[in-house]
Scaffold this motif. Sequence first.
Motif, short mmCIF file in Angstrom:
data_model
loop_
_atom_site.label_atom_id
_atom_site.label_comp_id
_atom_site.label_asym_id
_atom_site.label_seq_id
_atom_site.Cartn_x
_atom_site.Cartn_y
_atom_site.Cartn_z
N GLY A 186 0.92 -1.36 -0.07
CA GLY A 186 -0.02 0.17 -0.05
C GLY A 186 0.80 1.29 0.11
N LEU A 187 2.03 1.29 0.24
CA LEU A 187 2.94 2.05 0.24
C LEU A 187 3.81 2.39 -0.91
CD1 LEU A 187 4.57 2.05 3.92
CD2 LEU A 187 2.98 3.37 3.02
N MET A 188 3.35 1.83 -2.18
CA MET A 188 3.82 1.74 -3.29
C MET A 188 3.47 3.08 -4.15
SD MET A 188 6.74 -0.28 -3.84
CE MET A 188 6.82 0.24 -1.99
N ASN A 189 4.13 4.07 -3.75
CA ASN A 189 3.86 5.44 -4.28
C ASN A 189 5.07 6.14 -4.09
OD1 ASN A 189 2.77 8.42 -3.94
ND2 ASN A 189 1.31 7.38 -5.14
N ARG A 190 5.53 7.09 -5.04
CA ARG A 190 6.85 7.69 -4.97
C ARG A 190 6.81 8.47 -3.83
NH1 ARG A 190 8.84 10.47 -10.32
NH2 ARG A 190 9.94 8.55 -10.73
N ILE A 191 5.59 9.20 -3.30
CA ILE A 191 5.69 10.03 -2.24
C ILE A 191 6.07 9.30 -1.04
CG2 ILE A 191 4.38 11.59 -0.89
CD1 ILE A 191 2.64 12.15 -3.47
N ASP A 192 5.30 8.31 -0.70
CA ASP A 192 5.48 7.20 0.14
C ASP A 192 7.04 6.79 0.21
OD1 ASP A 192 2.74 7.21 1.45
OD2 ASP A 192 2.33 6.01 -0.34
N ALA A 226 -9.45 14.66 -9.49
CA ALA A 226 -9.65 13.89 -8.10
C ALA A 226 -8.16 13.37 -7.70
CB ALA A 226 -10.63 12.77 -8.16
N TRP A 227 -7.49 12.71 -8.82
CA TRP A 227 -6.48 12.00 -8.49
C TRP A 227 -5.31 13.02 -7.97
CZ3 TRP A 227 -1.79 13.09 -10.56
CH2 TRP A 227 -1.85 13.79 -11.87
N TYR A 228 -5.25 14.01 -8.46
CA TYR A 228 -4.20 15.05 -7.98
C TYR A 228 -4.63 15.58 -6.74
CZ TYR A 228 -1.44 19.63 -8.24
OH TYR A 228 -0.31 20.28 -8.22
N GLN A 229 -6.04 15.92 -6.28
CA GLN A 229 -6.23 16.13 -4.92
C GLN A 229 -6.13 15.14 -3.87
OE1 GLN A 229 -7.51 19.39 -3.95
NE2 GLN A 229 -6.92 19.74 -6.24
N LYS A 230 -6.20 13.83 -4.31
CA LYS A 230 -5.66 12.95 -3.67
C LYS A 230 -4.18 12.73 -3.20
CE LYS A 230 -5.99 7.50 -3.19
NZ LYS A 230 -6.48 6.35 -3.86
N LEU A 231 -3.38 13.03 -4.03
CA LEU A 231 -1.75 13.01 -3.97
C LEU A 231 -1.72 14.36 -3.22
CD1 LEU A 231 -0.71 10.76 -6.15
CD2 LEU A 231 0.74 12.71 -6.55
N PHE A 232 -2.22 15.54 -3.29
CA PHE A 232 -2.29 16.47 -2.51
C PHE A 232 -2.52 16.33 -1.05
CE2 PHE A 232 -3.72 20.53 -0.38
CZ PHE A 232 -2.82 21.38 -0.95
N HIS A 233 -3.50 15.29 -0.85
CA HIS A 233 -3.56 14.99 0.61
C HIS A 233 -2.54 14.28 1.05
CE1 HIS A 233 -7.30 17.28 0.90
NE2 HIS A 233 -7.96 16.76 -0.09
N PHE A 262 0.68 14.58 0.23
CA PHE A 262 1.65 15.39 0.50
C PHE A 262 1.45 15.96 1.86
CE2 PHE A 262 2.53 16.34 -4.04
CZ PHE A 262 3.64 15.63 -4.07
N GLN A 263 0.29 16.39 2.01
CA GLN A 263 0.09 17.06 3.33
C GLN A 263 0.19 16.13 4.67
OE1 GLN A 263 -4.19 18.46 2.74
NE2 GLN A 263 -3.46 20.66 2.71
N LYS A 264 -0.30 14.71 4.62
CA LYS A 264 0.18 13.75 5.65
C LYS A 264 1.49 13.96 5.98
CE LYS A 264 0.41 8.82 5.68
NZ LYS A 264 0.19 7.48 4.77
N GLU A 269 5.85 22.17 4.30
CA GLU A 269 7.07 22.94 4.97
C GLU A 269 8.07 23.22 3.87
OE1 GLU A 269 8.56 20.42 7.82
OE2 GLU A 269 6.47 20.34 9.02
N TYR A 270 8.15 22.37 2.66
CA TYR A 270 9.34 22.72 1.83
C TYR A 270 8.64 24.01 0.89
CZ TYR A 270 10.52 18.18 3.39
OH TYR A 270 10.93 17.06 4.16
N PRO A 271 9.74 24.78 0.57
CA PRO A 271 9.31 26.04 -0.25
C PRO A 271 8.66 25.59 -1.55
CG PRO A 271 11.83 26.19 0.72
CD PRO A 271 11.16 24.71 0.89
N ASN A 272 7.95 26.63 -1.89
CA ASN A 272 7.49 26.23 -3.33
C ASN A 272 8.10 26.45 -4.40
OD1 ASN A 272 4.73 25.19 -2.52
ND2 ASN A 272 4.13 27.09 -2.10
N VAL A 273 9.14 27.50 -4.12
CA VAL A 273 9.78 27.73 -5.37
C VAL A 273 11.67 27.94 -4.87
CG1 VAL A 273 8.27 29.36 -6.25
CG2 VAL A 273 9.96 30.35 -4.72
N LEU A 274 12.21 27.60 -5.90
CA LEU A 274 13.58 27.56 -5.78
C LEU A 274 14.16 28.95 -5.55
CD1 LEU A 274 14.98 25.17 -8.61
CD2 LEU A 274 14.32 24.58 -6.23
N ASP A 275 15.21 29.21 -4.69
CA ASP A 275 15.92 30.43 -4.21
C ASP A 275 16.47 30.94 -5.77
OD1 ASP A 275 15.16 30.15 -1.73
OD2 ASP A 275 17.20 29.16 -1.19
#
Length: 300
Positions: free
Chosen positions: A153-159, A204-211, A213-215, A220-226
């Motif tokens: 169940g953790l076989m996702n790149r984010i996990d 829906a799939w993007y929103q699921k991935l967004f959640h 990320f939030q998990k 906490e990571y910056p949205n843009v590069l310096d």
Amino acid sequence: MDIPTTENSRLKIVIGEIEALRMKRQHELADRPHPYLKRFTQQELNDEAFPSYKNLLVGRSRRIPDRQMIINIAEYLDCTSDERNDLLMAAGYLPIQTELEGRALERALEWSHLTMRSIPFPAMIVTHTQDIKGVNEPFRHLFDIPLDRNYDGLMNRIDLHFNSDLPIRSRSTFDKASFEQWEAHAKNGINAFKREHILSRYDAWYQKLFHKFQKYNVDEYPNVLDAGEEIDHVQTILARIESSGELVPIRYRQISISAGSRLYPQIAVFLPVDAAARKVFEDLGCPTDCEFSIHGISYS
């Protein structure tokens, strides 16, 4: 000169589609306020997306908006990919095909699995939803991925990168320098993901991935590069030497191979960068020259 009836009919359909989406978004505001305080009124749509919309509604203009304007309206209305494409087709324009699905996706995954078998280096297959659809044995050994089915169940790149139950995060952040490198890689990956899927961000799939990320508190990571900051795509991890079982730091890099004209599904292949990595990879049965070819195309 009168506009042909067919074009008038199409214009009515387009306005009907826009109004249905606009009212749908207004209805959604009853449950939660919009993060950017949109109200989705006809006047706001006119002011923010299409300056001739009120003229269209009252009949002072009877021209179907051009394709880019339809896309702008869809952006204002926070449309999903399907909603945007329905709007484009109602206006007589070709839809935007973002990701493979159905049988086309199945064929691409079949090609990816077949191709991965010929790759002598650690590799995994990833879809646009960042789900990992397959790994080879060198990959499993390099990153110490457990065979326990509970981890499937953790076989996702984010996990894979963020979950503390898997060894990759701790082995990639074993000192200050490796942590900073891992953090920069994560930041770069998040930004790349957002750029790649900007047109799918309301799906829906993007929103699921967004959640997901939030998990992991990825916000906490910056949205843009310096400004002026460059990302080193080489990564560091503690890897196990087969002969001794000792964990040693190695440096590796990743290349991606796509199944066709679309970015996904893709095969992520991991290659050694330094002598320590080449030794670990050699123990995994990988060639020492770090080169391979697929259908006559060489990779190194």
